[in-house]
Design a protein around this motif. Structure first.
Motif, PDB file in Angstrom:
ATOM      1  N   ASN A 406       0.968  -1.133  -0.002  1.00  0.00           N
ATOM      2  CA  ASN A 406       0.057  -0.199   0.085  1.00  0.00           C
ATOM      3  C   ASN A 406       0.830   1.456   0.033  1.00  0.00           C
ATOM      4  OD1 ASN A 406      -1.580  -2.084   2.096  1.00  0.00           O
ATOM      5  ND2 ASN A 406      -3.003  -1.082   0.399  1.00  0.00           N
ATOM      6  N   PRO A 407       0.738   2.198  -1.031  1.00  0.00           N
ATOM      7  CA  PRO A 407       1.437   3.440  -1.016  1.00  0.00           C
ATOM      8  C   PRO A 407       1.112   4.387  -0.021  1.00  0.00           C
ATOM      9  CG  PRO A 407       0.020   3.124  -3.040  1.00  0.00           C
ATOM     10  CD  PRO A 407      -0.096   1.912  -2.175  1.00  0.00           C
ATOM     11  N   TRP A 408       1.816   5.388  -0.160  1.00  0.00           N
ATOM     12  CA  TRP A 408       1.274   6.419   1.147  1.00  0.00           C
ATOM     13  C   TRP A 408       0.555   7.298   0.547  1.00  0.00           C
ATOM     14  CZ3 TRP A 408       3.002   5.451   5.799  1.00  0.00           C
ATOM     15  CH2 TRP A 408       4.350   4.994   5.867  1.00  0.00           C
ATOM     16  N   SER A 409      -0.638   7.657   1.278  1.00  0.00           N
ATOM     17  CA  SER A 409      -1.265   8.843   0.979  1.00  0.00           C
ATOM     18  C   SER A 409      -0.588  10.191   1.074  1.00  0.00           C
ATOM     19  CB  SER A 409      -2.579   8.969   1.878  1.00  0.00           C
ATOM     20  OG  SER A 409      -3.636   7.994   1.492  1.00  0.00           O
ATOM     21  N   ALA A 410      -0.573  11.075   0.235  1.00  0.00           N
ATOM     22  CA  ALA A 410       0.519  12.219   0.109  1.00  0.00           C
ATOM     23  C   ALA A 410      -0.179  13.246  -0.455  1.00  0.00           C
ATOM     24  CB  ALA A 410       1.870  11.726  -0.369  1.00  0.00           C
ATOM     25  N   MET A 411       0.677  14.553  -0.450  1.00  0.00           N
ATOM     26  CA  MET A 411       0.277  15.715  -1.319  1.00  0.00           C
ATOM     27  C   MET A 411       1.543  16.291  -1.861  1.00  0.00           C
ATOM     28  SD  MET A 411      -1.126  17.871   1.921  1.00  0.00           S
ATOM     29  CE  MET A 411      -1.633  19.075   1.033  1.00  0.00           C
ATOM     30  N   ALA A 426       3.487  18.309  10.920  1.00  0.00           N
ATOM     31  CA  ALA A 426       2.594  18.846  10.291  1.00  0.00           C
ATOM     32  C   ALA A 426       1.254  17.885  10.537  1.00  0.00           C
ATOM     33  CB  ALA A 426       2.800  18.854   8.655  1.00  0.00           C
ATOM     34  N   THR A 427       0.150  18.493  10.710  1.00  0.00           N
ATOM     35  CA  THR A 427      -1.003  17.800  11.075  1.00  0.00           C
ATOM     36  C   THR A 427      -1.985  17.988   9.783  1.00  0.00           C
ATOM     37  OG1 THR A 427      -0.938  17.939  13.430  1.00  0.00           O
ATOM     38  CG2 THR A 427      -2.955  17.425  12.583  1.00  0.00           C
ATOM     39  N   PRO A 436     -13.267  19.860   9.896  1.00  0.00           N
ATOM     40  CA  PRO A 436     -12.048  19.131   9.698  1.00  0.00           C
ATOM     41  C   PRO A 436     -12.197  17.786  10.196  1.00  0.00           C
ATOM     42  CG  PRO A 436     -11.575  21.391  10.933  1.00  0.00           C
ATOM     43  CD  PRO A 436     -12.996  21.113  10.859  1.00  0.00           C
ATOM     44  N   LEU A 437     -11.406  16.846   9.369  1.00  0.00           N
ATOM     45  CA  LEU A 437     -11.217  15.697   9.596  1.00  0.00           C
ATOM     46  C   LEU A 437      -9.669  15.345   9.668  1.00  0.00           C
ATOM     47  CD1 LEU A 437     -12.656  12.611  10.031  1.00  0.00           C
ATOM     48  CD2 LEU A 437     -12.620  12.540   7.505  1.00  0.00           C
ATOM     49  N   PHE A 438      -9.534  14.666  10.579  1.00  0.00           N
ATOM     50  CA  PHE A 438      -7.938  14.472  10.975  1.00  0.00           C
ATOM     51  C   PHE A 438      -7.519  13.387  10.028  1.00  0.00           C
ATOM     52  CE2 PHE A 438      -4.831  11.646  12.980  1.00  0.00           C
ATOM     53  CZ  PHE A 438      -3.527  12.398  13.056  1.00  0.00           C
ATOM     54  N   SER A 439      -6.374  13.501   9.052  1.00  0.00           N
ATOM     55  CA  SER A 439      -5.990  12.304   8.177  1.00  0.00           C
ATOM     56  C   SER A 439      -4.644  11.904   8.386  1.00  0.00           C
ATOM     57  CB  SER A 439      -6.034  13.153   6.757  1.00  0.00           C
ATOM     58  OG  SER A 439      -7.338  13.629   6.218  1.00  0.00           O
ATOM     59  N   GLY A 440      -4.091  12.542   9.312  1.00  0.00           N
ATOM     60  CA  GLY A 440      -2.548  12.070   9.588  1.00  0.00           C
ATOM     61  C   GLY A 440      -1.537  13.049   9.870  1.00  0.00           C
ATOM     62  N   GLU A 441      -0.300  12.499  10.300  1.00  0.00           N
ATOM     63  CA  GLU A 441       0.651  13.610  10.816  1.00  0.00           C
ATOM     64  C   GLU A 441       1.896  13.350   9.559  1.00  0.00           C
ATOM     65  OE1 GLU A 441      -0.329  14.352  15.417  1.00  0.00           O
ATOM     66  OE2 GLU A 441       1.261  12.618  14.658  1.00  0.00           O
ATOM     67  N   ALA A 442       2.688  14.300   9.684  1.00  0.00           N
ATOM     68  CA  ALA A 442       3.815  14.238   8.664  1.00  0.00           C
ATOM     69  C   ALA A 442       4.925  14.933   9.329  1.00  0.00           C
ATOM     70  CB  ALA A 442       3.474  14.505   7.135  1.00  0.00           C
ATOM     71  N   ASP A 451      10.024  26.066  -4.605  1.00  0.00           N
ATOM     72  CA  ASP A 451      10.407  24.467  -4.606  1.00  0.00           C
ATOM     73  C   ASP A 451       9.400  23.645  -4.183  1.00  0.00           C
ATOM     74  OD1 ASP A 451      12.018  22.537  -5.180  1.00  0.00           O
ATOM     75  OD2 ASP A 451      13.419  22.758  -3.457  1.00  0.00           O
ATOM     76  N   PHE A 452       9.537  22.407  -4.686  1.00  0.00           N
ATOM     77  CA  PHE A 452       8.372  21.465  -4.412  1.00  0.00           C
ATOM     78  C   PHE A 452       8.665  20.413  -3.428  1.00  0.00           C
ATOM     79  CE2 PHE A 452       7.307  23.205  -8.654  1.00  0.00           C
ATOM     80  CZ  PHE A 452       5.762  23.007  -8.789  1.00  0.00           C
ATOM     81  N   ARG A 453       7.811  20.017  -2.766  1.00  0.00           N
ATOM     82  CA  ARG A 453       7.944  18.853  -1.758  1.00  0.00           C
ATOM     83  C   ARG A 453       6.672  17.821  -1.782  1.00  0.00           C
ATOM     84  NH1 ARG A 453      12.247  20.685  -2.035  1.00  0.00           N
ATOM     85  NH2 ARG A 453      13.913  20.970  -0.499  1.00  0.00           N
ATOM     86  N   LEU A 454       7.152  16.635  -1.400  1.00  0.00           N
ATOM     87  CA  LEU A 454       5.967  15.440  -1.472  1.00  0.00           C
ATOM     88  C   LEU A 454       5.987  15.343   0.218  1.00  0.00           C
ATOM     89  CD1 LEU A 454       6.455  12.690  -3.935  1.00  0.00           C
ATOM     90  CD2 LEU A 454       4.292  14.006  -3.384  1.00  0.00           C
ATOM     91  N   ILE A 455       4.607  15.194   0.786  1.00  0.00           N
ATOM     92  CA  ILE A 455       4.623  15.004   2.081  1.00  0.00           C
ATOM     93  C   ILE A 455       3.579  13.782   2.267  1.00  0.00           C
ATOM     94  CG2 ILE A 455       3.497  15.918   4.176  1.00  0.00           C
ATOM     95  CD1 ILE A 455       4.478  18.846   3.249  1.00  0.00           C
ATOM     96  N   GLY A 456       3.944  12.877   2.800  1.00  0.00           N
ATOM     97  CA  GLY A 456       3.245  11.523   2.936  1.00  0.00           C
ATOM     98  C   GLY A 456       2.684  11.690   4.397  1.00  0.00           C
TER      99      GLY A 456
END
Length: 679
Positions: A406-411, A426-427, A436-442, A451-456
């Protein structure tokens, strides 16, 4: 008689009312992520005043190293009690700290000092002696009393110390020494802080600022991120700072600047006294030879001690603390208005936050964020307050790193703001109609400007990724270079990803493919991928409810160089058996294989003959040993001699055959070289 309180009146020391001194108030703090902070106090002064800065003892070294006195009237100076405490002070006084325990002890230690008695009778003179005595029946309420003898002119007079109403040291220097001792004892009792006295230059009414850099808790960033809704391309980012007041003093309406710079810092014990170790030099002594001992008398044995010269050389690092009147270099920041009123607390929820109004700027060392609100916090308290509130370009993605099926949910987020964003936690929230619905922490990485970043932040349970691996090898060409056969091959690794999207919506998938040295990405094309450290990042879309295969091909060119001397017919035969070689190439290799076979046979014959010669030579050594041990002229000796003659004849014949075999081997090797060179 009742015991009356005794006052020590010191000449030259009077206590008179003075105007209240100006107070230094903390107005500004620049907090960094490198474990240091800049703290700036200010005061309204007039004339040549003295300011007192109260500092923790463990901060004094940093203050001595970095303090700035920003006074429009000119340069100032600072003094503070020594770190060695009362011991160093009493070393230069005519009495000890234990002598200040009681008046009798002090008077006894100061014999010879000139005093003046105020009452009940006036008396002047020098202290001669002091004696403890039992009281008479009339003063039985006093257990012991002290009789002091005073020498005045040509007479000796006495008084009872407990009955004295006042006592004055007529020697101003003695009075000053007592005051110095009392101050030293008072300072020694304070083991946690020091008062730093700042002497200002002469000037009119003005604002004086005093700043310094010292150790401070790092400020921590804690972000709140909202996922972009379907069809949207931006996310809400709100950053909060968590900081602590560990200065030892409360904060009230302090202007705080947050710096992400990481300057070089170090400790230096400037408050400790340092001494340079010097060599010990013996005084000059006349070295006269001793006279000879008279043999007719008893010798007086005397040991003449030798003068030893010691020169210990201990290097001492010089503490260099530069001072300047310029703005502190820890972090640049815009000027703040000291008279501005504090901003009221903002209201609102996270879904529709109020703008923070904080100023930020980028500089060579990092980013700084000037909080729009002043900060108030008690000593030792922690607080949190927003320092950034912006919209960032964003996209929800599924991030496969090969760790699990299962891959990560990310943005993905892009920092299009004016400054870089510091790292922190990051919450992640998803905005729903209910809230608001809690989805995870990173872990929020350092995000430079533009610049760009991926956050899982969680596992995507609706997407499954499996992979298969396959490796192949193919010869692409061969040629002769500098007496060697170079065989070029192409190694290929194929990874097939089998992706199943069980969600009801499209998934934007990001696959990380490991990068290896000398391997090139050939499928998909390299220009469609991005590089992130040790991996390639490949992107593809997976429609809802379908499965899809995605191939990633990596190639590497390998050159195998075979020296002609080690080229065998078996090696050529294996090379010709490669399925990727066509008939024409195999035909070109056939003469080489024949030449290699003849060379192998010639080499085998030479090896066989050399082994045979080695056997005869070894046997001759054995025959020589037997011949030496046999009786001379015996039949056995004649037998061994005949065998040696036969062995020599066999060696001569074998050497001729071996030379011919070597000539044949050289010819075969030459033919092999020529045929390899013709490829």
């Amino acid at each position: 008689m009742l015991f009356r309180t005794l006052f020590v009146v010191m000449n030259l020391i009077t206590f008179t009312g003075t105007t209240e001194a100006a107070e230094l108030v903390l107005k500004r703090a620049v907090l960094g992520t490198g474990g240091m902070g800049y703290f700036e106090y200010s005061a309204e002064v007039t004339g040549k005043e003295k300011l007192t800065l109260r500092a923790r003892l463990d901060q004094v070294d940093d203050i001595l190293k970095s303090m700035l006195i920003l006074d429009p009237a000119g340069a100032g100076s600072a003094t503070l009690p020594g770190k060695t405490g009362a011991e160093e002070t009493f070393a230069s006084l005519p009495f000890t700290s234990t002598d200040l325990v009681s008046m009798p002890a002090l008077i006894s230690a100061l014999k010879g000092a000139e005093i003046k008695l105020a009452g009940p009778r006036k008396l002047e003179g020098r202290i001669l002696s002091i004696q403890m005595e039992m009281p008479t029946a009339k003063v039985a309420e006093i257990s012991m009393r002290t009789r002091v003898a005073v020498f005045s002119g040509s007479t000796i007079e006495q008084f009872i110390l407990e009955e004295a109403e006042g006592l004055e040291f007529k020697d101003a220097r003695m009075a000053q020494q007592v005051e110095t001792a009392l101050k030293a004892l008072h300072t020694a009792q304070d083991r946690s802080s020091r008062d730093i006295t700042i002497q200002l230059a002469e000037g009119g009414k003005r604002t004086v600022r005093v700043g310094y850099v010292t150790e401070a808790p790092v400020w921590k960033a804690a972000y709140r991120l909202t996922l972009p809704k379907p069809g949207e391309d931006s996310a809400k980012l709100q950053g909060w700072v968590v900081l602590e007041n560990m200065t030892g003093n409360p904060w009230k309406d302090v202007a705080v600047t947050l710096s992400s710079a990481s300057p070089v810092t170090f400790r230096q014990a400037l408050y400790d006294p340092y001494y340079v170790s010097r060599p010990e030099i013996a005084p000059p002594v006349s070295r006269v030879a001793l006279p000879r001992v008279d043999p007719g008398q008893n010798a007086m044995g005397q040991n003449v001690s030798q003068l030893r010269e010691t020169a210990p050389q201990l290097e001492l690092n010089k503490a260099i603390a530069s001072s300047t009147t310029d703005a502190p270099s820890l972090q640049s920041a815009r000027q703040y208005d000291e008279k501005a009123s504090s901003t009221e607390a903002r209201k609102g929820d996270f879904s529709q936050p109020q703008k923070s109004g904080n100023d930020s700027e980028e500089n060579a060392a990092g980013a700084s964020f000037i909080l729009s609100q002043t900060v108030s916090a008690g000593s030792g308290e922690s607080l949190t307050i927003p320092f950034v509130d912006i919209q960032l370009p964003s996209q929800a993605v599924t991030w496969y790193q090969g760790i699990s099926r299962n891959p990560w949910s990310a943005m993905t987020i892009k920092n299009n703001g004016p400054t870089s964003l510091p790292a922190g936690s990051a919450t992640i929230y998803e905005m729903t109609e209910a809230g608001p619905l809690f989805s995870g922490e990173a872990q929020f990485p350092l995000l430079p400007k533009d610049d760009f970043r991926l956050i899982g932040f969680g596992s995507d349970q609706k997407v499954i990724v499996d992979s298969q691996h396959d490796s192949t090898s193919a010869i692409t060409s061969f040629k002769a270079i500098r007496g060697a056969l170079h065989i070029e091959s192409r190694l290929r690794q194929t990874t097939t990803y089998i992706i199943k999207n069980g969600a009801s919506e499209l998934r934007h998938l990001v696959i990380e493919q490991p990068r290896e040295t000398d391997w090139q990405l050939v499928e998909p094309k390299a220009d469609s991928a991005t590089i992130a450290g040790p991996v390639y990042r490949l992107r593809l879309d997976i429609n809802a409810g379908i499965s899809k295969q995605f191939k990633v091909v990596m190639e590497r060119q390998v050159i195998d160089a075979i020296e002609i001397g080690s080229l065998s017919s078996e090696r050529i035969r294996a090379l010709m058996a490669a399925p990727e070689l066509d008939a024409e190439t195999k035909a070109r290799l056939a003469p080489v294989m024949d030449a290699a076979r003849i060379s192998d046979e010639a080499q085998a014959e030479v090896t066989r003959l050399e082994d045979q010669r080695e056997g005869i030579t070894t046997d001759q050594e054995r025959i020589r040993e037997n011949l030496n041990s046999a009786p001379q002229g015996s039949n056995l000796a004649r037998l061994y001699s005949q065998k040696m003659v036969d062995q020599e004849k066999a060696l001569d014949k074998l050497n001729l055959t071996l030379n011919k075999a070597r000539d044949k081997l050289d010819a075969a090797a030459k033919t092999l070289t020529e045929r390899v060179s013709s490829l």
